[in-house]
Structures are given as structure tokens and as C-alpha cells.
Design a protein around this motif. Structure first.
Motif, PDB file in Angstrom:
ATOM      1  N   TYR A 203       0.827  -1.211   0.000  1.00 26.32           N
ATOM      2  CA  TYR A 203       0.000   0.000   0.000  1.00 26.32           C
ATOM      3  C   TYR A 203       0.860   1.261   0.000  1.00 26.32           C
ATOM      4  O   TYR A 203       0.654   2.178  -0.785  1.00 26.32           O
ATOM      5  N   LYS A 204       1.842   1.266   0.898  1.00 28.38           N
ATOM      6  CA  LYS A 204       2.739   2.412   1.031  1.00 28.38           C
ATOM      7  C   LYS A 204       3.417   2.728  -0.298  1.00 28.38           C
ATOM      8  O   LYS A 204       3.472   3.880  -0.726  1.00 28.38           O
ATOM      9  N   GLU A 205       3.899   1.682  -0.969  1.00 29.38           N
ATOM     10  CA  GLU A 205       4.623   1.875  -2.231  1.00 29.38           C
ATOM     11  C   GLU A 205       3.686   2.381  -3.332  1.00 29.38           C
ATOM     12  O   GLU A 205       4.028   3.287  -4.082  1.00 29.38           O
ATOM     13  N   LEU A 207       0.934   4.021  -2.902  1.00 31.80           N
ATOM     14  CA  LEU A 207       0.534   5.385  -2.555  1.00 31.80           C
ATOM     15  C   LEU A 207       1.616   6.382  -2.969  1.00 31.80           C
ATOM     16  O   LEU A 207       1.345   7.379  -3.642  1.00 31.80           O
ATOM     17  N   LEU A 208       2.854   6.083  -2.587  1.00 30.40           N
ATOM     18  CA  LEU A 208       3.955   7.013  -2.853  1.00 30.40           C
ATOM     19  C   LEU A 208       4.188   7.186  -4.350  1.00 30.40           C
ATOM     20  O   LEU A 208       4.299   8.302  -4.842  1.00 30.40           O
ATOM     21  N   SER A 210       2.160   6.678  -6.757  1.00 28.72           N
ATOM     22  CA  SER A 210       1.032   7.325  -7.419  1.00 28.72           C
ATOM     23  C   SER A 210       1.061   8.826  -7.193  1.00 28.72           C
ATOM     24  O   SER A 210       0.739   9.605  -8.075  1.00 28.72           O
ATOM     25  N   PHE A 211       1.460   9.230  -5.995  1.00 30.21           N
ATOM     26  CA  PHE A 211       1.444  10.650  -5.657  1.00 30.21           C
ATOM     27  C   PHE A 211       2.638  11.379  -6.259  1.00 30.21           C
ATOM     28  O   PHE A 211       2.503  12.437  -6.857  1.00 30.21           O
ATOM     29  N   ASP A 212       3.828  10.817  -6.112  1.00 32.38           N
ATOM     30  CA  ASP A 212       5.035  11.535  -6.492  1.00 32.38           C
ATOM     31  C   ASP A 212       6.114  10.530  -6.912  1.00 32.38           C
ATOM     32  O   ASP A 212       6.925  10.103  -6.107  1.00 32.38           O
ATOM     33  N   GLY A 214       8.763  10.791  -8.800  1.00 34.07           N
ATOM     34  CA  GLY A 214      10.153  11.254  -8.710  1.00 34.07           C
ATOM     35  C   GLY A 214      10.693  11.097  -7.301  1.00 34.07           C
ATOM     36  O   GLY A 214      11.781  10.543  -7.090  1.00 34.07           O
ATOM     37  N   PHE A 215       9.912  11.536  -6.337  1.00 35.35           N
ATOM     38  CA  PHE A 215      10.316  11.424  -4.940  1.00 35.35           C
ATOM     39  C   PHE A 215      10.477   9.960  -4.552  1.00 35.35           C
ATOM     40  O   PHE A 215      11.390   9.594  -3.822  1.00 35.35           O
ATOM     41  N   LYS A 217      11.403   7.507  -6.416  1.00 35.65           N
ATOM     42  CA  LYS A 217      12.674   6.980  -6.930  1.00 35.65           C
ATOM     43  C   LYS A 217      13.830   7.428  -6.061  1.00 35.65           C
ATOM     44  O   LYS A 217      14.744   6.647  -5.756  1.00 35.65           O
ATOM     45  N   VAL A 218      13.813   8.712  -5.644  1.00 36.26           N
ATOM     46  CA  VAL A 218      14.897   9.213  -4.798  1.00 36.26           C
ATOM     47  C   VAL A 218      14.874   8.510  -3.442  1.00 36.26           C
ATOM     48  O   VAL A 218      15.918   8.288  -2.827  1.00 36.26           O
ATOM     49  N   ALA A 219      13.669   8.124  -2.978  1.00 36.57           N
ATOM     50  CA  ALA A 219      13.578   7.400  -1.712  1.00 36.57           C
ATOM     51  C   ALA A 219      13.982   5.933  -1.885  1.00 36.57           C
ATOM     52  O   ALA A 219      13.924   5.159  -0.939  1.00 36.57           O
ATOM     53  N   PHE A 221      12.663   3.613  -4.134  1.00 37.94           N
ATOM     54  CA  PHE A 221      11.655   2.636  -4.544  1.00 37.94           C
ATOM     55  C   PHE A 221      11.666   2.451  -6.064  1.00 37.94           C
ATOM     56  O   PHE A 221      11.791   3.422  -6.803  1.00 37.94           O
ATOM     57  N   PRO A 222      11.543   1.208  -6.527  1.00 35.39           N
ATOM     58  CA  PRO A 222      11.544   0.955  -7.973  1.00 35.39           C
ATOM     59  C   PRO A 222      10.200   1.353  -8.586  1.00 35.39           C
ATOM     60  O   PRO A 222       9.326   0.514  -8.802  1.00 35.39           O
TER      61      PRO A 222
ATOM     62  N   LEU B  91      21.216   6.539  -1.689  1.00 36.62           N
ATOM     63  CA  LEU B  91      20.016   7.362  -1.784  1.00 36.62           C
ATOM     64  C   LEU B  91      19.467   7.752  -0.422  1.00 36.62           C
ATOM     65  O   LEU B  91      18.820   8.776  -0.276  1.00 36.62           O
ATOM     66  N   TYR B  96      14.948  15.296  -1.050  1.00 32.33           N
ATOM     67  CA  TYR B  96      14.519  15.920  -2.305  1.00 32.33           C
ATOM     68  C   TYR B  96      13.260  16.743  -2.091  1.00 32.33           C
ATOM     69  O   TYR B  96      12.297  16.281  -1.488  1.00 32.33           O
ATOM     70  N   VAL B 103       3.304  17.516  -8.688  1.00 28.03           N
ATOM     71  CA  VAL B 103       2.325  16.544  -8.185  1.00 28.03           C
ATOM     72  C   VAL B 103       0.906  17.096  -8.299  1.00 28.03           C
ATOM     73  O   VAL B 103       0.698  18.290  -8.488  1.00 28.03           O
ATOM     74  N   PHE B 107      -4.817  14.969  -4.927  1.00 24.14           N
ATOM     75  CA  PHE B 107      -4.616  13.575  -4.540  1.00 24.14           C
ATOM     76  C   PHE B 107      -5.205  13.334  -3.141  1.00 24.14           C
ATOM     77  O   PHE B 107      -5.061  14.167  -2.251  1.00 24.14           O
ATOM     78  N   TYR B 120       9.408   6.940   4.318  1.00 26.05           N
ATOM     79  CA  TYR B 120       9.287   5.695   3.557  1.00 26.05           C
ATOM     80  C   TYR B 120      10.651   5.135   3.131  1.00 26.05           C
ATOM     81  O   TYR B 120      10.877   3.933   3.189  1.00 26.05           O
TER      82      TYR B 120
END
Lengths: 493, 271
Positions: A203-205, A207-208, A210-212, A214-215, A217-219, A221-222, B91, B96, B103, B107, B120
Motif C-alpha cells: 500500500y505504502k509503495e 501510494l507514494l 502514485s502521488f510523487d 520522482g520522490f 525513486k529518490v527514496a 523505490f523501484p 540514496l 529531495y 504533483v 490527490f 518511507y
């Protein structure tokens, strides 16, 4: 969502398909043929799973409603609604090929064929987007129409084949839950449980990304892999929904429950729950209606059920609903109207230096430059809110303590704001009235206190009129000491 | 045209630093959009604990540079190291703040949800934010004075408030190197000064910040180092050394430098 060109293509195809299919009557299990006396009895039989023939239909429809609602929520917030539409049309050739594989309606073969066709379709969209200057909507339209056309040709071919068990293959267009068997429901259950598990875990992945993205990827996540995972689940859900909803309308089961949920909540987790519930309800409704008569399609009824929920959310949603918004606007307009009438009454009283407490309708209508009837109506509205009392056959209005307070407050707001604009913002005194006319209705208590402080508790406005003080407000009567003998205040007529 | 040969005037300033320790090291970086180079042969070593402003005209590649540095864009050539490691391995030390418009503010999440997203990255896959993560997020919201808005849906925020939420999310990342894409764009004066104070605080704690900035009039006051960028590094060094009429002219003057002409030719040939 604009997709005009595929739409016209689709419509012309429908006509063709209808002509082809109506020529050959289908032999699906017709639960609708079961004889019942009334709808209620049928409903009870149906929803208590008592009717063995419809158990699969109801269970399957509800499960796929849940699955579509959950995945549809992510489709809607990712603005991929058209992708779902294209995907659902692109699976049709796969359905036909899956059938041709061993000339039977084997759920597994059809599932595999449809999934592959769907994924090929989405890959072609990506390919067109990357290698040409065409944009996504055009690419989707192209793929949707062409894959659907291929599918129709193949289906027509199958219909013409002399051999083979062609039971129910045409049902893939508009859907018939009744044609579902145990194997189909098992497949639906597997995909639904898989979807729920994956969404619960990631869910977390979801959500993130879907929302952002770019962010995300920097965090670390694939984002790309998560996107493709979602697309694969989407393809699965489209394919399992095919038999009950049909190719043509399956995207509506993805979008409509989720869109209704989106209008009702501002949290993703709640949106998922709502969409799953709406999808499930729509599935049950669709399966039931198609059970009422022989050979009725399920898909349209399901989609209409979901659409009904959407229309309700659209109209009556507490925050974004059209009716509720209209209602809020209307009550605000009425409040402003009332406050303006009170203000005019104050002005009338002020003009005669607060001698006598009654304001006649004639005085009020002259002050407001309106007819007596309009004044009467406005005063009547004030009375229904206990802001004035009426005497002398309703021709003279007296402010109640509440009415007096509100009138003072509005005049105070108006004059304080005018003073603030001229003093602090250095706007000419003859420029500030219009602005104050609007601001007076929205100033909150805290802002007024702040204004007073900044204006050092000034007592006259830029036009030299007295600003009603806090003491005036509290007094609950016109600008002189009030005694109990005075007429009007606080007394209901 | 001779600025093509120009290298880092501030280079002398950073020689004491071993490149391997640097928060950000960029070597011969070239990035192209549709085969047209946008950044060309960028070399950069950013020392720790600095507040660096990236300035340059529209289309100079400011956003592209930070996105490429974080691995969000494919590189045509060159490499980037974060604290001496390849980007993707480090990373967790990168924070960032994307552009606000990147965005959808309709949402269905509230302010707290967005700030929690800053945690996260530390959580990794599957694990959910814990109570401690929520505490960190609340503290970060408090820092940008947005705690009273924690349960607001994000579309009900002003531009300045939205930017504060993004900053709080970045703070929640608790990183050592921050990239910020126009954090001052479209915010009110109060938010702008609050953000500047916050950036200074972060710098004083030893964090390194690279901030894309479009307002030359304030660049001088806000940053202790400036990177003047126009397809390549025109100058990089302490603000008082770099913020000169001559260098600014080289950055902003003459839209059609020989570089962009060549870039044009390259893209013509490629298509």
C-alpha cells in the motif's frame, strides 16, 4: 475524458457484432428461465445463495467487483482511466485465441490468452509513444480500436465454425454472469485474493509512486517496477471480469466505483474501502438483474448499478456534491441577505438617532430602494430566524436582542474595515465602501479584535459615523440605556 | 564564447577536500533530452555544509542537473557520486524537494500522509511507518509551522503552505544532502523568509543543500556558494567571488552561444 475517435469506431463495430451474434442463439445456462412469482421472492432466493445455479454468478460478480474497485482506485488517482479502457478492449483477440487453443471455453486458456493480448496492447501503446511524436491518448485510441477489431473478426470466425463448443464465447462482449462455472469463480477468487494481498502489502509503495513518482525513486523505490506490477494486476482483473461484465464495459467497473469513492473521501485508504464496497454492490446488483429474465446481459446492469452510486455521490457527496455545494451557496446567500436587511434597519434607526425602536416596512423599503413587498419578505425571513418581531399587522419590525447584536456586529465590521482600508492601506475614503460590503459578512471574531487593536479602538469610521462598540453589542438594544418598559425587544408577536 | 573553456573559479576553494568525501561529486556529466544535449560536460565537487544556489536562465538545465544527480534521468555520459558512493547505493542520504507543480494536489492524502512519505525511504519495502516515524513527522511539521494543518487535505492549502509541506517531508527524510527545485517559486514573503531560515539551520547542522533558484536579486543574500549554470558550469564558488557582473553576463547574456548552436545541429542530425 475525451476519446471521440475510438468511440465512433466502437459504435459502428457494435452494430456489426450484434448482427453477427443475433444470428446464432447462445446456449448458456439460463437461470432466468427458472419460474418465480415475484421479484422479492427471487431476490431472497438469489441473495441467500439458495439457488444453486446462481451461487457462482453472485459470488463471482461480487468478488470481481471488489477486485476492480481496489485496482480502479489506483487507476483513477494515477489518471490512467483510459489505459484501463484500452487494456480491456485489447484483450479480446486473446480471448478468441484462447478459445481456439483447444476449441473450448477453458478458463485457464482464455485467461492466459487475454492477459498476453492485454500486455501486448499496452506495450504497443508505449512503443508508439516512444518512437513517434504521437501522444498517449492517440496511441491508446489506436490500440483500443485495432485490437478490438481483430478480436471481433476472430469471434465472428469462431461463430461460423461448424465444429467446436461455442457456448458462451459471444458473452464476452456484454457479459453474462450466469455463464460462469466453478472454474471461473475459482480463478476470480485467486486473482481477487492476490490483488488484495499485494495492495495490503505494498500500500505504502503504491501510494507514494502514485502521488510523487520522482520522490519515490529518490527514496529508493523501484517506481517503474511498481507501475508494471500494477499494470499486470490490472490486466488480470480485466480478464477475470470479462465473462461477467464483458469487454465493452469492463473499464467502467474499474473507473465508476473508484470515481464515486474519490468524490466521497479525501483519504486514499478510505477510498479503497469505499470503491471495493461499491464494486461489490454493483456486482451483486448486476448479477441479480440479469437473473430476472432469460438471456439478460450482466455487464450493463452492473455498470448501471455503479453509475447510480456515482450519480448519488456526484449530487449528494457531503463535500464535493453538487447539491450540497448549491445548498451551502444558497444558505450563505440567504445569510448575507438577512445581514444586509438588519444593517438597513440599523441605518434607519441611526438616521433618527435611535428615537423609537420600530422600523416600518415603508422606511425599510425606502432605505433599501426596494418595494414594500420585497421588504415584507425580507422582514418575514428575519422573523423566522427570531431576529425581529412584528407589530401593527406586520407593518413595523422590532429587533430582538439577537437581531440587534447581529445588526451592530455587521455595521461594526463594515465600518472597521473601511477605517482599516483608509488608515492602513491608504485607500481613499470613497473607494472603500464596495469592498466593505463584501468583507463585513466574512470577518471572524478574532480578525475583528485584531482590527480594533490595530485601529486603537477608534470610534468613528472614515465617513464620520460612529462605529458600534462592544458595549452596544452587549446591551442588546438601541444605542441608549434600555429599560424593560421599552416595546418590542425580545417579545414575540 | 571563451567561457566554454572557463573552468571552476572557485576550484581553488575546494582543493583541500578529498573528492571521495564530497557530498556530491559530478564528473563529465552530459544529459540529453531527445538527443539534444541539455547539460554538457558538467564537473562539480560540492564541499560539505554549504548552502549552494543554482542559478541560470530558463532552459539552462538547472532542474535537469539535480534530477540527473539523483539518478532520475538517464545520463548520456559521466558519473555522479554521493559521499563517494554511486547514487543508487547512497540514496538514503539524499533528500529531495521537487517542484510544487510536479504533483497533483487533489490527490486523496492529507498533510500528515505526505510528510510521512519522507520516512518511507528509511523503511524500505513493505514495512509501515511506526509511532516513532509519526513523531518525527509531527516534529518536522512543527518546524515549518504546519502542525495545526496535519489533518487537512492537501488541496485546501495555499501555495506557500504546500511548499512548507514539501519541506517538512524532506526534513523527515533526515538526509545529509538535499536537492531542492525552486522551493521559493510562488510562495508568500513570510514563507520565503521561513524557508531561508530553515535552510540556514540545516546548513549549520552540517547538511549540504543544492537549491535551484530563479531570482537573482535574492540569490546573493540567500546562498554562501553559487553555481552559475548555462548548459555547463559557467562558474562555481563562494557567492562573493562568483556573483560578478562579468560572470553573470556570461551566464545570462547571449542566448545563442556556440554551444546551443552545436546542440541544435546535433539534434537535427539525430532525427
Amino acid at each position: 475524458m475525451k476519446h471521440y475517435s475510438p468511440f465512433t469506431v466502437r459504435h459502428s463495430l457494435f452494430v456489426l457484432v450484434f448482427v453477427c451474434l443475433s444470428a446464432s442463439p447462445a446456449h448458456a445456462a439460463k437461470i432466468g428461465d427458472l419460474v418465480h412469482t415475484n421479484v422479492l421472492e427471487q431476490a431472497i432466493d438469489f441473495f441467500t445463495f439458495r439457488e444453486p445455479a446462481v451461487r457462482f454468478a453472485l459470488l463471482g460478480s461480487m468478488l470481481l467487483g471488489i477486485c476492480c474497485g481496489l485496482l480502479g482506485s489506483f487507476i483513477v488517482v494515477r489518471k490512467m482511466a483510459l489505459v484501463g479502457d484500452a487494456l480491456s478492449h485489447a484483450v479480446l483477440p486473446g480471448v478468441a485465441l484462447g478459445f481456439l487453443w483447444n476449441m473450448s471455453k477453458d478458463p485457464i486458456a482464455i485467461f492466459v490468452g487475454a492477459t498476453i493480448a492485454g500486455l501486448v496492447g499496452t506495450s504497443v501503446v508505449t512503443l508508439i509513444k516512444q518512437t513517434t511524436r504521437l501522444k498517449e491518448d492517440t496511441a491508446l485510441g489506436l490500440v483500443l480500436a485495432s485490437f478490438f477489431a481483430v478480436g471481433i473478426c476472430l469471434l465472428t470466425m469462431i461463430q461460423r465454425l461448424p465444429t467446436g463448443n461455442k457456448t458462451g464465447i459471444d458473452k464476452f462482449l456484454f457479459g453474462q454472469a450466469a455463464a460462469m462455472g466453478a472454474d471461473d469463480v475459482r480463478l476470480i477468487a485467486i486473482v481477487t485474493v492476490l490483488s488484495i494481498t499485494i495492495i495490503a502489502l505494498f500500500y505504502k509503495e503504491f501510494l507514494l509512486t502514485s502521488f510523487d513518482a520522482g520522490f519515490a525513486k529518490v527514496a529508493g523505490f523501484p517506481a517503474q517496477a511498481i507501475h508494471y506490477g500494477l499494470m499486470l494486476l490490472l490486466a488480470f482483473s480485466v480478464v477475470i471480469a470479462l465473462q461477467a461484465v464483458g469487454v465493452v464495459l469492463v473499464s467502467a467497473m474499474l473507473i465508476t466505483p473508484a470515481a464515486a469513492a474519490y468524490l466521497l473521501t479525501d483519504r486514499m485508504s478510505r477510498m479503497l474501502w469505499l470503491a471495493a464496497f461499491f464494486g461489490m454492490a454493483a456486482g451483486a446488483v448486476g448479477a441479480f438483474f440479469s437473473y430476472l429474465g432469460p438471456n439478460l446481459p450482466t455487464g450493463p446492469f452492473m455498470v448501471l448499478g455503479a453509475t447510480a452510486v456515482f450519480v448519488l455521490a456526484f449530487l449528494f457527496g457531503p463535500r464535493h456534491g453538487v447539491v450540497m455545494r448549491w445548498w451551502r451557496q444558497r444558505s450563505r446567500a440567504q445569510r448575507i441577505q438577512r445581514e444586509n436587511t438588519l444593517k438597513s434597519m440599523y441605518h434607519v434607526l441611526e438616521a433618527r438617532e435611535f428615537k423609537g425602536d420600530g422600523v416600518s416596512l415603508r422606511e425599510l423599503s425606502e432605505r433599501r430602494r426596494e418595494t414594500i413587498e420585497e421588504a415584507k419578505q425580507q422582514v418575514g425571513d428575519l422573523r423566522s430566524h427570531a431576529l425581529v418581531t412584528l407589530q401593527e399587522e406586520g407593518n413595523v419590525a422590532f429587533l430582538t436582542p439577537e437581531g440587534w447584536q447581529l445588526a451592530c456586529a455587521i455595521v461594526r465590521n463594515h465600518r472597521l474595515w473601511e477605517l482599516y482600508l483608509t488608515n492602513a492601506a491608504h485607500i481613499a475614503a470613497d473607494h472603500v465602501h464596495e469592498d466593505a460590503e463584501k468583507i463585513e459578512h466574512v470577518l471572524g471574531e478574532e480578525v475583528v479584535r485584531d482590527l480594533e487593536r490595530r485601529l486603537e479602538y477608534a470610534t468613528t469610521d472614515p465617513h464620520g459615523r460612529r462605529i458600534p462598540s462592544l458595549a452596544d453589542l452587549r446591551r442588546g438594544g438601541a444605542g441608549r440605556e434600555r429599560t424593560e418598559e421599552l416595546v418590542g425587544y425580545g417579545r414575540r408577536s | 564564447m571563451e567561457h566554454v573553456e572557463q573552468t571552476l573559479p572557485g576550484g581553488a576553494n575546494v582543493t583541500h577536500l578529498k573528492p571521495s568525501d564530497a557530498p556530491l561529486e559530478v564528473h563529465d556529466l552530459t544529459v540529453a533530452y531527445h538527443k539534444k544535449p541539455v547539460l554538457w560536460g558538467i564537473d562539480l565537487v560540492v564541499p560539505p555544509g554549504r548552502l549552494v544556489g543554482i542559478v541560470g536562465p530558463n532552459g539552462a538545465g538547472k532542474s535537469t542537473l539535480i534530477k540527473a544527480a539523483m539518478g532520475l534521468l538517464p545520463l548520456s555520459s559521466g558519473w555522479v557520486k554521493i559521499f563517494g558512493q554511486p547514487v543508487e547505493k547512497n540514496l538514503v542520504r539524499v533528500g529531495y524537494v521537487p517542484q510544487r507543480e510536479s504533483v497533483d494536489w487533489d490527490f486523496p492524502v492529507n498533510v500528515m500522509d505526505v510528510v510521512l512519505m519522507g520516512r518511507y525511504g528509511r523503511l524500505g519495502l513493505i514495512r509501515r511507518p511506526s509511532k516513532a516515524d509519526r513523531e518525527v513527522a509531527r516534529a518536522c511539521l512543527d518546524k515549518v509551522k504546519m502542525l495545526p494543518y496535519a489533518n487537512r487535505q492537501i488541496s485546501n492549502l495555499s501555495g506557500g503552505q504546500q511548499q512548507r509541506v514539501f519541506l517538512a517531508r524532506a526534513l523527515a527524510q533526515e538526509s545529509d544532502l538535499y536537492f531542492m527545485d525552486e522551493p521559493f517559486a510562488g510562495v508568500d514573503a513570510a514563507t520565503e523568509s521561513a524557508i531561508v531560515t530553515l535552510l540556514q539551520e540545516l546548513k549549520n547542522k552540517g547538511k549540504t543543500l543544492l537549491v535551484v533558484h530563479h531570482d537573482l536579486t535574492t540569490a546573493r543574500d540567500y546562498f554562501d556558494m553559487l553555481l552559475l549554470l548555462n548548459m555547463r558550469v559557467v562558474a562555481f564558488g563562494p557567492t562573493n567571488e562568483v556573483f560578478t557582473t562579468d560572470l553573470l553576463q556570461k551566464t545570462y547574456g547571449g542566448r545563442l552561444t556556440i554551444l546551443s548552436e552545436v546542440a541544435e545541429a546535433v539534434s537535427q542530425k539525430a532525427t
